[in-house]
Design a protein around this motif. Structure first.
Motif, PDB file in Angstrom:
ATOM      1  N   GLN A 290      52.658  40.572  34.007  1.00  0.00           N
ATOM      2  CA  GLN A 290      51.543  40.005  33.261  1.00  0.00           C
ATOM      3  C   GLN A 290      50.479  39.416  34.190  1.00  0.00           C
ATOM      4  O   GLN A 290      50.807  38.766  35.160  1.00  0.00           O
ATOM      5  N   PRO A 291      49.212  39.628  33.821  1.00  0.00           N
ATOM      6  CA  PRO A 291      48.145  39.006  34.615  1.00  0.00           C
ATOM      7  C   PRO A 291      48.112  37.502  34.380  1.00  0.00           C
ATOM      8  O   PRO A 291      48.595  37.010  33.358  1.00  0.00           O
ATOM      9  N   PRO A 292      47.515  36.754  35.311  1.00  0.00           N
ATOM     10  CA  PRO A 292      47.414  35.307  35.137  1.00  0.00           C
ATOM     11  C   PRO A 292      46.426  34.973  34.021  1.00  0.00           C
ATOM     12  O   PRO A 292      45.662  35.822  33.545  1.00  0.00           O
ATOM     13  N   GLY A 293      46.431  33.722  33.631  1.00  0.00           N
ATOM     14  CA  GLY A 293      45.557  33.267  32.555  1.00  0.00           C
ATOM     15  C   GLY A 293      44.089  33.525  32.823  1.00  0.00           C
ATOM     16  O   GLY A 293      43.331  33.841  31.893  1.00  0.00           O
ATOM     17  N   THR A 294      43.675  33.419  34.092  1.00  0.00           N
ATOM     18  CA  THR A 294      42.258  33.657  34.400  1.00  0.00           C
ATOM     19  C   THR A 294      41.864  35.095  34.110  1.00  0.00           C
ATOM     20  O   THR A 294      40.790  35.347  33.557  1.00  0.00           O
ATOM     21  N   ALA A 295      42.730  36.031  34.442  1.00  0.00           N
ATOM     22  CA  ALA A 295      42.436  37.447  34.184  1.00  0.00           C
ATOM     23  C   ALA A 295      42.459  37.737  32.685  1.00  0.00           C
ATOM     24  O   ALA A 295      41.596  38.453  32.169  1.00  0.00           O
ATOM     25  N   ARG A 296      43.438  37.175  31.979  1.00  0.00           N
ATOM     26  CA  ARG A 296      43.499  37.384  30.516  1.00  0.00           C
ATOM     27  C   ARG A 296      42.269  36.800  29.838  1.00  0.00           C
ATOM     28  O   ARG A 296      41.703  37.409  28.935  1.00  0.00           O
ATOM     29  N   ALA A 297      41.836  35.617  30.290  1.00  0.00           N
ATOM     30  CA  ALA A 297      40.645  34.998  29.708  1.00  0.00           C
ATOM     31  C   ALA A 297      39.398  35.819  30.021  1.00  0.00           C
ATOM     32  O   ALA A 297      38.516  35.979  29.165  1.00  0.00           O
ATOM     33  N   ALA A 298      39.304  36.352  31.232  1.00  0.00           N
ATOM     34  CA  ALA A 298      38.155  37.189  31.597  1.00  0.00           C
ATOM     35  C   ALA A 298      38.090  38.422  30.709  1.00  0.00           C
ATOM     36  O   ALA A 298      37.030  38.743  30.161  1.00  0.00           O
ATOM     37  N   VAL A 299      39.217  39.085  30.557  1.00  0.00           N
ATOM     38  CA  VAL A 299      39.261  40.285  29.718  1.00  0.00           C
ATOM     39  C   VAL A 299      38.888  39.936  28.274  1.00  0.00           C
ATOM     40  O   VAL A 299      38.125  40.658  27.624  1.00  0.00           O
ATOM     41  N   ALA A 300      39.401  38.821  27.778  1.00  0.00           N
ATOM     42  CA  ALA A 300      39.066  38.386  26.417  1.00  0.00           C
ATOM     43  C   ALA A 300      37.559  38.160  26.270  1.00  0.00           C
ATOM     44  O   ALA A 300      36.958  38.532  25.249  1.00  0.00           O
ATOM     45  N   LEU A 301      36.938  37.575  27.295  1.00  0.00           N
ATOM     46  CA  LEU A 301      35.483  37.365  27.233  1.00  0.00           C
ATOM     47  C   LEU A 301      34.727  38.692  27.262  1.00  0.00           C
ATOM     48  O   LEU A 301      33.736  38.851  26.544  1.00  0.00           O
ATOM     49  N   TRP A 302      35.181  39.638  28.072  1.00  0.00           N
ATOM     50  CA  TRP A 302      34.501  40.944  28.105  1.00  0.00           C
ATOM     51  C   TRP A 302      34.622  41.634  26.754  1.00  0.00           C
ATOM     52  O   TRP A 302      33.653  42.214  26.256  1.00  0.00           O
TER      53      TRP A 302
END
Length: 133
Positions: A4-16
């Motif tokens: 699993q990616p870290p929270g920062t990557a998941r949040a970035a993807v969610a924003l995109w």
């Protein structure tokens, strides 16, 4: 490779993804309000064709940027190292388009989402995770 990616990557993807959805919802709303826009345009001396042409342009822009955000966001989620540069390039082109169309101030939420997405995309946690793939 880690799972699993870290929270920062998941949040970035969610924003995109959110940016893609927001752009499409925004242009859909404008199409729904087309009649009112035609009335305003007529008062200003423009025909309904001008409104339709503008809406078609805005729709194309929303689809192109939305597709870029979804595709490269997905690739970022999968840990592709080049995806950070690609999604950032799409974001920068989007900001340039907003500035050239003189609509950046009207789209302040979009600009803020782009900035937040770029920051999260380039934070250390995301960078380190992507380097592991």
């Amino acid at each position: 490779m880690t799972g699993q990616p870290p929270g920062t990557a998941r949040a970035a993807v969610a924003l995109w993804y959110a940016l893609a959805a927001f752009g499409l919802v925004n242009v859909a709303y404008l199409w729904v309000r087309r009649g009112a826009l035609v009335e305003v345009a007529a008062r200003e001396g423009f025909g309904g064709g001008a409104v339709t042409a503008l809406l078609l342009q805005l729709t194309a822009v929303a689809v192109v940027f939305g597709a870029g955000y979804v595709v490269f966001g997905r690739m970022l989620r999968l840990g592709k190292p080049w995806a950070r540069r690609a999604v950032t390039a799409v974001a920068l082109l989007h900001v340039v388009w907003l500035l050239l169309s003189r609509s950046a101030s009207a789209n302040l939420v979009v600009v803020l989402l782009i900035v937040a997405g770029c920051v999260l995309t380039w934070l250390r946690g995301t960078a380190e995770w992507v380097k592991q793939h």
